[in-house]
Design an enzyme around this catalytic site. Structure first.
Site, mmCIF file in Angstrom:
data_model
loop_
_atom_site.group_PDB
_atom_site.id
_atom_site.type_symbol
_atom_site.label_atom_id
_atom_site.label_comp_id
_atom_site.label_asym_id
_atom_site.label_seq_id
_atom_site.Cartn_x
_atom_site.Cartn_y
_atom_site.Cartn_z
ATOM 1 N N GLY A 49 -45.967 -28.378 6.074
ATOM 2 C CA GLY A 49 -45.033 -27.563 6.794
ATOM 3 C C GLY A 49 -44.046 -28.175 7.427
ATOM 4 N N GLN A 54 -37.279 -29.879 13.270
ATOM 5 C CA GLN A 54 -37.643 -31.059 12.745
ATOM 6 C C GLN A 54 -36.464 -31.637 11.812
ATOM 7 O OE1 GLN A 54 -41.695 -29.676 11.605
ATOM 8 N NE2 GLN A 54 -42.011 -31.808 11.957
ATOM 9 N N CYS A 94 -48.115 -34.774 12.301
ATOM 10 C CA CYS A 94 -46.808 -34.318 12.468
ATOM 11 C C CYS A 94 -45.949 -35.204 11.792
ATOM 12 C CB CYS A 94 -46.363 -33.937 13.844
ATOM 13 S SG CYS A 94 -44.902 -32.843 13.991
ATOM 14 N N LEU A 95 -45.061 -34.728 10.836
ATOM 15 C CA LEU A 95 -43.860 -35.740 10.481
ATOM 16 C C LEU A 95 -42.919 -36.198 11.718
ATOM 17 C CD1 LEU A 95 -42.843 -33.682 7.264
ATOM 18 C CD2 LEU A 95 -44.371 -35.882 7.278
ATOM 19 N N HIS A 136 -49.056 -24.407 14.394
ATOM 20 C CA HIS A 136 -48.538 -25.800 14.482
ATOM 21 C C HIS A 136 -46.871 -25.681 14.155
ATOM 22 C CE1 HIS A 136 -48.139 -30.348 13.961
ATOM 23 N NE2 HIS A 136 -47.166 -29.664 13.438
ATOM 24 N N GLU A 137 -46.704 -24.797 13.049
ATOM 25 C CA GLU A 137 -45.162 -24.729 12.933
ATOM 26 C C GLU A 137 -44.402 -23.905 13.838
ATOM 27 O OE1 GLU A 137 -44.016 -26.804 10.975
ATOM 28 O OE2 GLU A 137 -45.878 -27.557 9.984
ATOM 29 N N HIS A 140 -43.469 -25.434 16.975
ATOM 30 C CA HIS A 140 -42.291 -26.332 16.729
ATOM 31 C C HIS A 140 -41.032 -25.420 17.381
ATOM 32 C CE1 HIS A 140 -43.150 -30.267 15.407
ATOM 33 N NE2 HIS A 140 -44.002 -29.720 14.497
#
Ligand code: ZN
Length: 185
Positions: A49, A54, A94-95, A136-137, A140
């Site tokens: 995701g 991000q 997480c990226l 999670h997304e 953000h």
């Protein structure tokens, strides 16, 4: 369409509350371009995701791979409503926090309302791994990172996670299966 650089922990864009996308702007080249860039960037980084902050875009858009069979979901202005009180802990990555894993307790079951890239209303009832990715997304979009919610004693470097983990979690040992292919989000 372009692969974008992913913002990393410490970049202020990750800590802002992202702006709603006005309905009239969904069709705009800017918004459609952000969506295309999110999709190609998520694939390039092999993520499960990716949220617009991000890629340094402070707008409420996220793309998510909720299962292997269907195309990635594209959510604009998503709103999550938890169903019930049941929580589940699983290891997340997480990226924007590369090379780390940590266990986070999330709602097992949620509903999501959003609109797609054509402005059509979406409604989903999600359970388990897809519900975890969604939470999670959407965090953000509020400037929240999983490390804010993780049990600090579970934080680990990815290399050590792969070497010594995954460890069973107190609440539900099945959680590691739920975290699936170990992708960042
Ligand atoms: Zn993330």
């Amino acid at each position: 369409m372009a692969i974008r650089k992913v913002a990393r922990l410490g970049h202020p864009v990750l800590r802002q509350r992202a702006e709603e996308v006005p309905e009239a702007e969904i069709d705009s080249p800017r918004v459609q371009g952000i969506i295309d860039d999110l999709l190609v960037t998520m694939v390039e980084y092999d993520g499960a995701g990716l949220a617009a902050p991000q890629i340094h875009e402070s707008v409420r858009i996220a793309v998510l791979v909720l299962d292997e069979q269907t195309d990635p979901h594209i959510w604009i202005n998503p709103v999550i409503t938890p169903i019930g009180d049941e929580m589940i802990s699983s290891y997340e990555g997480c990226l924007s926090v590369p090379g780390m894993r940590g266990a986070v307790a999330r709602h097992v079951e949620i509903e999501v309302d959003a609109v797609d890239r054509r402005g059509r209303a979406l409604h989903f009832h999600l359970k388990g791994f897809p519900a975890i990715v969604a939470q999670h997304e959407c965090d953000h979009l509020d400037g929240v990172l999983y490390i804010d919610k993780a049990d600090r004693s579970t934080m680990t470097f990815l290399e050590e996670y792969r070497r010594f983990g995954p460890w069973p979690l107190e609440k539900d040992a099945r959680a590691d299966e739920l975290s699936g292919d170990d992708a960042d989000e």
